[in-house]
Design a protein around this motif. Sequence first.
Motif, PDB file in Angstrom:
ATOM      1  N   ALA A   8      52.069  81.665  92.020  1.00 39.35           N
ATOM      2  CA  ALA A   8      51.433  80.540  91.324  1.00 39.35           C
ATOM      3  C   ALA A   8      50.115  81.108  90.695  1.00 39.35           C
ATOM      4  O   ALA A   8      49.773  80.921  89.567  1.00 39.35           O
ATOM      5  CB  ALA A   8      51.065  79.398  91.971  1.00 39.35           C
ATOM      6  N   LEU A   9      49.264  82.075  91.501  1.00 38.04           N
ATOM      7  CA  LEU A   9      47.947  82.490  91.040  1.00 38.04           C
ATOM      8  C   LEU A   9      48.320  83.669  90.062  1.00 38.04           C
ATOM      9  O   LEU A   9      47.308  83.808  89.176  1.00 38.04           O
ATOM     10  CB  LEU A   9      47.188  83.038  92.262  1.00 38.04           C
ATOM     11  CG  LEU A   9      46.700  81.958  93.251  1.00 38.04           C
ATOM     12  CD1 LEU A   9      45.867  82.440  94.354  1.00 38.04           C
ATOM     13  CD2 LEU A   9      45.977  80.801  92.498  1.00 38.04           C
ATOM     14  N   SER A  10      49.164  84.248  90.009  1.00 40.66           N
ATOM     15  CA  SER A  10      49.549  85.295  89.263  1.00 40.66           C
ATOM     16  C   SER A  10      50.042  84.812  87.714  1.00 40.66           C
ATOM     17  O   SER A  10      49.571  85.602  86.814  1.00 40.66           O
ATOM     18  CB  SER A  10      50.811  86.257  89.401  1.00 40.66           C
ATOM     19  OG  SER A  10      50.286  86.794  90.655  1.00 40.66           O
ATOM     20  N   ILE A  11      50.286  83.530  87.567  1.00 41.90           N
ATOM     21  CA  ILE A  11      50.384  83.024  86.162  1.00 41.90           C
ATOM     22  C   ILE A  11      48.954  82.868  85.412  1.00 41.90           C
ATOM     23  O   ILE A  11      49.119  82.896  84.204  1.00 41.90           O
ATOM     24  CB  ILE A  11      51.311  81.467  86.450  1.00 41.90           C
ATOM     25  CG1 ILE A  11      52.464  81.609  87.104  1.00 41.90           C
ATOM     26  CG2 ILE A  11      51.071  80.800  85.162  1.00 41.90           C
ATOM     27  CD1 ILE A  11      53.172  80.558  87.454  1.00 41.90           C
ATOM     28  N   LEU A  12      48.037  82.622  86.075  1.00 40.19           N
ATOM     29  CA  LEU A  12      46.833  82.252  85.458  1.00 40.19           C
ATOM     30  C   LEU A  12      46.449  83.322  84.686  1.00 40.19           C
ATOM     31  O   LEU A  12      45.819  83.329  83.458  1.00 40.19           O
ATOM     32  CB  LEU A  12      45.568  81.913  86.744  1.00 40.19           C
ATOM     33  CG  LEU A  12      46.038  80.490  87.272  1.00 40.19           C
ATOM     34  CD1 LEU A  12      44.937  80.217  88.241  1.00 40.19           C
ATOM     35  CD2 LEU A  12      46.153  79.288  86.339  1.00 40.19           C
ATOM     36  N   PRO A  13      46.305  84.758  85.415  1.00 36.08           N
ATOM     37  CA  PRO A  13      45.725  85.660  84.353  1.00 36.08           C
ATOM     38  C   PRO A  13      46.620  85.961  83.244  1.00 36.08           C
ATOM     39  O   PRO A  13      46.293  86.537  82.269  1.00 36.08           O
ATOM     40  CB  PRO A  13      45.599  86.860  85.375  1.00 36.08           C
ATOM     41  CG  PRO A  13      46.482  86.641  86.663  1.00 36.08           C
ATOM     42  CD  PRO A  13      46.341  85.103  86.619  1.00 36.08           C
ATOM     43  N   LEU A  14      47.903  85.712  83.380  1.00 42.79           N
ATOM     44  CA  LEU A  14      48.850  85.801  82.369  1.00 42.79           C
ATOM     45  C   LEU A  14      48.497  84.916  81.270  1.00 42.79           C
ATOM     46  O   LEU A  14      48.475  85.315  80.000  1.00 42.79           O
ATOM     47  CB  LEU A  14      50.204  85.645  83.070  1.00 42.79           C
ATOM     48  CG  LEU A  14      51.305  85.337  81.712  1.00 42.79           C
ATOM     49  CD1 LEU A  14      51.495  86.777  81.046  1.00 42.79           C
ATOM     50  CD2 LEU A  14      52.540  85.085  82.569  1.00 42.79           C
ATOM     51  N   LEU A  15      48.148  83.835  81.422  1.00 42.99           N
ATOM     52  CA  LEU A  15      47.941  82.569  80.568  1.00 42.99           C
ATOM     53  C   LEU A  15      46.676  82.838  79.945  1.00 42.99           C
ATOM     54  O   LEU A  15      46.343  82.287  78.835  1.00 42.99           O
ATOM     55  CB  LEU A  15      48.034  81.017  81.093  1.00 42.99           C
ATOM     56  CG  LEU A  15      49.638  80.733  81.470  1.00 42.99           C
ATOM     57  CD1 LEU A  15      49.581  79.216  82.097  1.00 42.99           C
ATOM     58  CD2 LEU A  15      50.602  81.275  80.501  1.00 42.99           C
ATOM     59  N   ALA A  16      45.731  83.462  80.542  1.00 41.77           N
ATOM     60  CA  ALA A  16      44.487  83.838  80.225  1.00 41.77           C
ATOM     61  C   ALA A  16      44.518  85.034  79.101  1.00 41.77           C
ATOM     62  O   ALA A  16      43.521  84.741  77.988  1.00 41.77           O
ATOM     63  CB  ALA A  16      43.701  84.499  81.079  1.00 41.77           C
ATOM     64  N   TYR A  57      53.074  77.565  77.611  1.00 45.69           N
ATOM     65  CA  TYR A  57      52.000  76.926  78.415  1.00 45.69           C
ATOM     66  C   TYR A  57      50.717  77.726  78.136  1.00 45.69           C
ATOM     67  O   TYR A  57      50.746  78.895  77.951  1.00 45.69           O
ATOM     68  CB  TYR A  57      52.491  77.440  80.176  1.00 45.69           C
ATOM     69  CG  TYR A  57      53.513  76.551  80.353  1.00 45.69           C
ATOM     70  CD1 TYR A  57      53.419  75.103  81.093  1.00 45.69           C
ATOM     71  CD2 TYR A  57      54.945  76.969  80.036  1.00 45.69           C
ATOM     72  CE1 TYR A  57      54.594  74.416  81.587  1.00 45.69           C
ATOM     73  CE2 TYR A  57      56.173  76.035  80.538  1.00 45.69           C
ATOM     74  CZ  TYR A  57      55.938  74.928  81.118  1.00 45.69           C
ATOM     75  OH  TYR A  57      56.977  74.025  81.642  1.00 45.69           O
ATOM     76  N   ARG A  58      49.789  77.284  78.272  1.00 42.09           N
ATOM     77  CA  ARG A  58      48.372  77.738  78.122  1.00 42.09           C
ATOM     78  C   ARG A  58      47.450  77.224  79.520  1.00 42.09           C
ATOM     79  O   ARG A  58      47.803  76.294  80.393  1.00 42.09           O
ATOM     80  CB  ARG A  58      47.770  77.297  76.990  1.00 42.09           C
ATOM     81  CG  ARG A  58      47.315  75.981  76.755  1.00 42.09           C
ATOM     82  CD  ARG A  58      46.564  75.619  75.674  1.00 42.09           C
ATOM     83  NE  ARG A  58      46.529  74.285  75.302  1.00 42.09           N
ATOM     84  CZ  ARG A  58      45.437  73.407  75.616  1.00 42.09           C
ATOM     85  NH1 ARG A  58      44.984  74.008  76.838  1.00 42.09           N
ATOM     86  NH2 ARG A  58      45.670  72.022  75.170  1.00 42.09           N
ATOM     87  N   LEU A  59      46.354  77.700  79.823  1.00 40.18           N
ATOM     88  CA  LEU A  59      45.411  77.391  80.953  1.00 40.18           C
ATOM     89  C   LEU A  59      44.835  75.794  80.423  1.00 40.18           C
ATOM     90  O   LEU A  59      44.661  75.460  79.085  1.00 40.18           O
ATOM     91  CB  LEU A  59      44.229  78.123  80.743  1.00 40.18           C
ATOM     92  CG  LEU A  59      44.597  79.662  81.548  1.00 40.18           C
ATOM     93  CD1 LEU A  59      43.106  80.430  81.387  1.00 40.18           C
ATOM     94  CD2 LEU A  59      44.993  79.746  82.636  1.00 40.18           C
TER      95      LEU A  59
END
Length: 258
Positions: A8-16, A57-59
């Motif tokens: 789940a946390l790995s998704i955040l830098p991807l969407l960044a 999806y975005r942040l």
Amino acid sequence: MSQTVDRALSILPLLAEGPADLGQVAERLGVHKSTALRLLRTLHEHGLVYRQSDQRYRLGARLFALAQEAVENLDVREIAHPHLLALNEKCGHTVHLAVYEENEVLYIDKVESRYPVRMYSRIGKPVALTVAAVAKLLLADLPEAERRALADKLDYPLYTARSTPNAAAFLKELATVREQGWATDLGGHEESINCVGAPIRGADGRVVAAMSVSAPNVVVTAEELLTLLPLVRRTADAISREYSGSTPAPPSEPKDRP
């Protein structure tokens, strides 16, 4: 559970990096689309990601709000103080911490010298902008246009023969400080007092505070004080890492010396 959190946390830098669709997220994580969808829905429920009308999806805004709240609640003095104490224990000299607020540079912390000769400085007192090492460090980080505008409106008191005499000299000094990453005041405010300082940076690389070590000539010469520069810079770097929340790196000896 730890693997789920990690994914789940790995998704955040991807969407960044920019908006991504379900397939892109699943591919980056190396999981089935159904697994990626469950993770995205959970993050969406908490406001950390947002699904756009094009199904990408975005942040989410909640993530930015949390980041802003965390930054606002950071107390650089609280974080820095143990490091300042440790530096004082090693060198014995006066250690200062300063910030730039409303066109003034103010001391917000001070650890007194162990030697009988003390410096006249106190927490909350503004410093001399045109000569103090901490002031140079904080002002050197300002955008160029702001630096020039400030330099043009400042007065340049000649405290000593080594004081900065005018705006041109001040801007030149700030450019040097900006490039080398440290600053000095060698008798510029008081002939008998020398100082060496280093910047404390936030996660974005901007200077949020400055720290310095100061001592009178009767205790240590300017040349001897300058030998503490590597230690001062390591201390500032350690505070910066803790303040910004970055992973500590092993200490290294700075190559540039005065």
